[in-house]
Scaffold this motif. Structure first.
Motif, PDB file in Angstrom:
ATOM      1  N   SER A  35      45.924  55.138  62.066  1.00  0.00           N
ATOM      2  CA  SER A  35      44.881  56.128  62.365  1.00  0.00           C
ATOM      3  C   SER A  35      45.226  57.514  61.824  1.00  0.00           C
ATOM      4  CB  SER A  35      44.626  56.208  63.869  1.00  0.00           C
ATOM      5  OG  SER A  35      45.740  56.773  64.528  1.00  0.00           O
ATOM      6  N   VAL A  36      46.447  57.723  61.361  1.00  0.00           N
ATOM      7  CA  VAL A  36      46.828  59.038  60.818  1.00  0.00           C
ATOM      8  C   VAL A  36      46.477  59.187  59.339  1.00  0.00           C
ATOM      9  CG1 VAL A  36      48.668  59.323  62.511  1.00  0.00           C
ATOM     10  CG2 VAL A  36      49.193  58.322  60.273  1.00  0.00           C
ATOM     11  N   ILE A  37      46.029  58.114  58.712  1.00  0.00           N
ATOM     12  CA  ILE A  37      45.683  58.170  57.288  1.00  0.00           C
ATOM     13  C   ILE A  37      44.479  59.088  57.090  1.00  0.00           C
ATOM     14  CG2 ILE A  37      44.793  56.818  55.340  1.00  0.00           C
ATOM     15  CD1 ILE A  37      46.448  54.452  56.451  1.00  0.00           C
ATOM     16  N   GLY A  38      44.580  59.991  56.130  1.00  0.00           N
ATOM     17  CA  GLY A  38      43.481  60.900  55.829  1.00  0.00           C
ATOM     18  C   GLY A  38      43.980  62.232  55.312  1.00  0.00           C
ATOM     19  N   ILE A  39      43.055  63.169  55.207  1.00  0.00           N
ATOM     20  CA  ILE A  39      43.371  64.533  54.771  1.00  0.00           C
ATOM     21  C   ILE A  39      43.346  65.419  56.010  1.00  0.00           C
ATOM     22  CG2 ILE A  39      42.671  66.488  53.353  1.00  0.00           C
ATOM     23  CD1 ILE A  39      41.340  64.474  51.462  1.00  0.00           C
ATOM     24  N   TRP A  40      44.418  66.167  56.207  1.00  0.00           N
ATOM     25  CA  TRP A  40      44.580  67.043  57.355  1.00  0.00           C
ATOM     26  C   TRP A  40      44.688  68.479  56.858  1.00  0.00           C
ATOM     27  CZ3 TRP A  40      44.806  64.914  62.318  1.00  0.00           C
ATOM     28  CH2 TRP A  40      44.889  63.517  62.365  1.00  0.00           C
ATOM     29  N   ASP A  41      43.919  69.378  57.469  1.00  0.00           N
ATOM     30  CA  ASP A  41      43.924  70.792  57.093  1.00  0.00           C
ATOM     31  C   ASP A  41      44.644  71.617  58.153  1.00  0.00           C
ATOM     32  OD1 ASP A  41      42.382  70.619  54.667  1.00  0.00           O
ATOM     33  OD2 ASP A  41      40.631  70.234  55.919  1.00  0.00           O
ATOM     34  N   LEU A  42      45.376  72.611  57.699  1.00  0.00           N
ATOM     35  CA  LEU A  42      46.040  73.545  58.596  1.00  0.00           C
ATOM     36  C   LEU A  42      44.980  74.402  59.283  1.00  0.00           C
ATOM     37  CD1 LEU A  42      48.764  74.760  59.569  1.00  0.00           C
ATOM     38  CD2 LEU A  42      48.556  76.373  57.667  1.00  0.00           C
ATOM     39  N   VAL A  43      44.918  74.358  60.615  1.00  0.00           N
ATOM     40  CA  VAL A  43      43.915  75.123  61.352  1.00  0.00           C
ATOM     41  C   VAL A  43      44.539  76.178  62.258  1.00  0.00           C
ATOM     42  CG1 VAL A  43      42.117  73.356  61.253  1.00  0.00           C
ATOM     43  CG2 VAL A  43      43.753  73.351  63.162  1.00  0.00           C
ATOM     44  N   GLU A  44      45.833  76.065  62.540  1.00  0.00           N
ATOM     45  CA  GLU A  44      46.500  77.044  63.382  1.00  0.00           C
ATOM     46  C   GLU A  44      47.930  77.261  62.919  1.00  0.00           C
ATOM     47  OE1 GLU A  44      46.393  76.171  67.602  1.00  0.00           O
ATOM     48  OE2 GLU A  44      44.373  75.329  67.426  1.00  0.00           O
ATOM     49  N   VAL A  45      48.330  78.521  62.900  1.00  0.00           N
ATOM     50  CA  VAL A  45      49.727  78.925  62.761  1.00  0.00           C
ATOM     51  C   VAL A  45      49.964  79.841  63.949  1.00  0.00           C
ATOM     52  CG1 VAL A  45      51.447  80.108  61.360  1.00  0.00           C
ATOM     53  CG2 VAL A  45      49.673  78.749  60.244  1.00  0.00           C
ATOM     54  N   ASN A  46      50.547  79.300  65.004  1.00  0.00           N
ATOM     55  CA  ASN A  46      50.629  80.010  66.280  1.00  0.00           C
ATOM     56  C   ASN A  46      51.930  80.789  66.433  1.00  0.00           C
ATOM     57  OD1 ASN A  46      48.115  79.061  67.464  1.00  0.00           O
ATOM     58  ND2 ASN A  46      49.079  77.054  67.381  1.00  0.00           N
ATOM     59  N   VAL A  47      51.787  81.986  66.990  1.00  0.00           N
ATOM     60  CA  VAL A  47      52.927  82.831  67.351  1.00  0.00           C
ATOM     61  C   VAL A  47      52.870  83.065  68.857  1.00  0.00           C
ATOM     62  CG1 VAL A  47      53.161  83.923  65.095  1.00  0.00           C
ATOM     63  CG2 VAL A  47      51.614  84.917  66.773  1.00  0.00           C
ATOM     64  N   SER A  48      53.963  83.571  69.424  1.00  0.00           N
ATOM     65  CA  SER A  48      54.058  83.664  70.885  1.00  0.00           C
ATOM     66  C   SER A  48      53.182  84.743  71.504  1.00  0.00           C
ATOM     67  CB  SER A  48      55.510  83.876  71.294  1.00  0.00           C
ATOM     68  OG  SER A  48      56.004  85.067  70.721  1.00  0.00           O
ATOM     69  N   SER A  49      52.898  85.808  70.779  1.00  0.00           N
ATOM     70  CA  SER A  49      52.039  86.844  71.363  1.00  0.00           C
ATOM     71  C   SER A  49      50.952  87.242  70.365  1.00  0.00           C
ATOM     72  CB  SER A  49      52.861  88.074  71.767  1.00  0.00           C
ATOM     73  OG  SER A  49      53.424  88.690  70.636  1.00  0.00           O
ATOM     74  N   ALA A  50      49.778  87.518  70.889  1.00  0.00           N
ATOM     75  CA  ALA A  50      48.631  87.872  70.046  1.00  0.00           C
ATOM     76  C   ALA A  50      48.911  89.146  69.251  1.00  0.00           C
ATOM     77  CB  ALA A  50      47.392  88.054  70.912  1.00  0.00           C
ATOM     78  N   GLN A  51      48.476  89.139  68.000  1.00  0.00           N
ATOM     79  CA  GLN A  51      48.657  90.261  67.086  1.00  0.00           C
ATOM     80  C   GLN A  51      47.319  90.587  66.428  1.00  0.00           C
ATOM     81  OE1 GLN A  51      51.960  91.645  66.472  1.00  0.00           O
ATOM     82  NE2 GLN A  51      52.400  90.385  68.263  1.00  0.00           N
ATOM     83  N   ASP A  52      47.150  91.825  66.006  1.00  0.00           N
ATOM     84  CA  ASP A  52      45.940  92.230  65.281  1.00  0.00           C
ATOM     85  C   ASP A  52      46.348  92.658  63.867  1.00  0.00           C
ATOM     86  OD1 ASP A  52      43.351  92.864  64.576  1.00  0.00           O
ATOM     87  OD2 ASP A  52      43.303  94.748  65.693  1.00  0.00           O
ATOM     88  N   ILE A  53      46.802  91.704  63.082  1.00  0.00           N
ATOM     89  CA  ILE A  53      47.332  91.979  61.745  1.00  0.00           C
ATOM     90  C   ILE A  53      46.233  92.456  60.798  1.00  0.00           C
ATOM     91  CG2 ILE A  53      48.476  90.933  59.746  1.00  0.00           C
ATOM     92  CD1 ILE A  53      49.909  89.119  61.858  1.00  0.00           C
ATOM     93  N   ASP A  54      45.021  91.920  60.934  1.00  0.00           N
ATOM     94  CA  ASP A  54      43.939  92.328  60.039  1.00  0.00           C
ATOM     95  C   ASP A  54      43.213  93.590  60.525  1.00  0.00           C
ATOM     96  OD1 ASP A  54      42.516  91.323  62.182  1.00  0.00           O
ATOM     97  OD2 ASP A  54      41.493  89.767  61.042  1.00  0.00           O
TER      98      ASP A  54
END
Length: 158
Positions: A35-54
């Motif tokens: 069931s893992v066969i397929g194309i997987w896209d990166l949807v999250e790169v999580n850090v420990s505390s919220a940041q407002d980089i943009d």
């Protein structure tokens, strides 16, 4: 004298019959989770505390929402091969739990895979070793201290 010979013969025959079971095929094959066969896209790169980089006024602990340059794709193929390409993220601590993050190139890798009900194991590169299967996502828990990556999350492409 005839009884001990008969008993010995009978015990030997019973022992031989019990040791040759019909379910003994000489090897055990692990169950593969296809069931893992397929194309997987990166949807999250999580850090420990919220940041407002943009600097849009909305902090997020998911750097994908803060840095549009972050992308990643993982192809898990039915021939037990995999290919992977993902943005590298450089994180620099500032002060007071804040940090600066930017994209800094890409990483790519290939190899072979196997999977069970809980994780996908990758061979061929140290860039990707295993991902935990969590519902409809694949998760790579890094758990680096701030400033660092907590996890990468991939979702199956529809």
């Amino acid at each position: 004298m005839k009884n001990p010979i008969k008993v010995s013969f009978l015990l030997t025959a019973v022992f031989l019959l019990m040791s040759c079971s019909s379910d003994d095929n000489g090897s055990t094959q692990p169950t593969i989770n296809f069931s893992v066969i397929g194309i997987w896209d990166l949807v999250e790169v999580n850090v420990s505390s919220a940041q407002d980089i943009d600097l849009d006024g909305t902090p997020s602990s998911n750097l994908v929402e803060e840095l549009p340059c972050i992308s990643g794709t993982l192809l898990i193929d039915a021939d037990f091969s995999w290919t992977f390409e993902q943005s590298d993220v450089a994180i620099t601590g500032i002060t007071g739990g804040l940090f600066f993050a930017q994209c800094s190139g890409t990483t790519s890798a290939t190899g072979t895979w196997t999977a069970n009900d809980t994780e996908v194991l990758f061979q061929g590169s140290s860039q990707l070793e295993s991902l935990r299967i969590s519902g409809e996502t694949l998760v790579n828990n890094i758990d680096e201290d701030l400033p660092g990556i907590g996890s990468f999350v991939y979702a199956r492409r529809q």
